[in-house]
Design a protein around this motif. Structure first.
Motif, mmCIF file in Angstrom:
data_model
loop_
_atom_site.group_PDB
_atom_site.id
_atom_site.type_symbol
_atom_site.label_atom_id
_atom_site.label_comp_id
_atom_site.label_asym_id
_atom_site.label_seq_id
_atom_site.Cartn_x
_atom_site.Cartn_y
_atom_site.Cartn_z
ATOM 1 N N MET A 154 -11.360 -89.457 -5.478
ATOM 2 C CA MET A 154 -12.483 -89.385 -4.240
ATOM 3 C C MET A 154 -13.313 -90.361 -5.816
ATOM 4 O O MET A 154 -13.709 -90.264 -6.656
ATOM 5 N N GLU A 155 -14.684 -91.844 -4.931
ATOM 6 C CA GLU A 155 -15.389 -92.030 -5.621
ATOM 7 C C GLU A 155 -16.989 -91.057 -5.389
ATOM 8 O O GLU A 155 -16.791 -90.682 -4.503
ATOM 9 N N GLY A 156 -17.721 -91.314 -5.653
ATOM 10 C CA GLY A 156 -19.018 -90.675 -6.098
ATOM 11 C C GLY A 156 -19.036 -89.762 -5.957
ATOM 12 O O GLY A 156 -20.219 -88.664 -5.962
ATOM 13 N N VAL A 157 -18.477 -89.286 -6.664
ATOM 14 C CA VAL A 157 -18.082 -88.036 -6.851
ATOM 15 C C VAL A 157 -18.015 -87.453 -8.543
ATOM 16 O O VAL A 157 -17.827 -87.974 -9.728
ATOM 17 N N PRO A 158 -19.205 -86.250 -9.849
ATOM 18 C CA PRO A 158 -18.418 -86.439 -11.413
ATOM 19 C C PRO A 158 -16.980 -86.697 -11.668
ATOM 20 O O PRO A 158 -17.231 -87.277 -12.738
ATOM 21 N N SER A 159 -16.340 -86.088 -10.671
ATOM 22 C CA SER A 159 -14.047 -86.892 -11.407
ATOM 23 C C SER A 159 -14.298 -88.203 -12.163
ATOM 24 O O SER A 159 -14.004 -87.900 -12.371
ATOM 25 N N ALA A 160 -15.346 -88.690 -10.949
ATOM 26 C CA ALA A 160 -15.057 -90.006 -10.976
ATOM 27 C C ALA A 160 -15.765 -90.887 -11.943
ATOM 28 O O ALA A 160 -15.478 -92.344 -11.745
ATOM 29 N N ASN A 161 -16.961 -90.012 -13.024
ATOM 30 C CA ASN A 161 -17.409 -90.704 -13.271
ATOM 31 C C ASN A 161 -17.369 -89.796 -14.687
ATOM 32 O O ASN A 161 -18.918 -89.004 -15.548
ATOM 33 N N ASN A 162 -16.610 -89.302 -15.229
ATOM 34 C CA ASN A 162 -16.721 -88.596 -16.400
ATOM 35 C C ASN A 162 -17.156 -87.508 -16.442
ATOM 36 O O ASN A 162 -17.759 -86.706 -16.915
ATOM 37 N N TYR A 163 -17.256 -86.653 -15.466
ATOM 38 C CA TYR A 163 -18.054 -85.775 -14.943
ATOM 39 C C TYR A 163 -19.649 -85.816 -14.895
ATOM 40 O O TYR A 163 -19.743 -84.197 -15.681
ATOM 41 N N GLN A 164 -19.869 -86.460 -15.293
ATOM 42 C CA GLN A 164 -21.197 -86.734 -15.007
ATOM 43 C C GLN A 164 -22.204 -86.436 -14.407
ATOM 44 O O GLN A 164 -21.704 -86.716 -12.920
#
Length: 105
Positions: free
Chosen positions: A33-43
């Motif tokens: 998914m986009e827009g969730v922390p897992s898409a941003n190295n959990y940040q």
């Protein structure tokens, strides 16, 4: 382990009785998914430290009321280990990554 694409698995789950918040709104698997922390190295999101604190409060309440919460105890242990091993500033959904790394050891 069976080689199923995580996006396909999420699609299948979300079309069945397996649908839940963590599969259709806040998926912890990177790239699903986009827009969730897992898409941003959990940040961003709700921090692992806060999850450990909240689970500790729940555990204390359970102890004080003599209420068994075996899975709550295990979750509290896992999040405390995560904080000790460098996950403290990551989103709580990083438990997915943490457990995968633990499995690899």
């Amino acid at each position: 382990r069976l080689g199923l694409d995580p996006k396909l698995l999420a699609t299948i789950l979300n079309m069945s009785s397996g649908r839940c918040w963590s599969s259709d709104t806040y998926n912890p698997v990177p790239g699903v998914m986009e827009g969730v922390p897992s898409a941003n190295n959990y940040q961003g999101g709700f921090g692992t430290t806060l999850m450990a604190k909240d689970l500790g409060l729940a555990q204390n309440t359970a102890t004080n009321t003599k209420t068994p919460v075996p899975l709550g105890s295990l979750a509290h242990q896992i999040y405390r280990m995560m904080c000790a091993r460098g996950y403290a500033s990551k989103d709580f959904s990083s438990v997915f990554q943490f457990l995968r790394e633990e499995e690899g050891q």
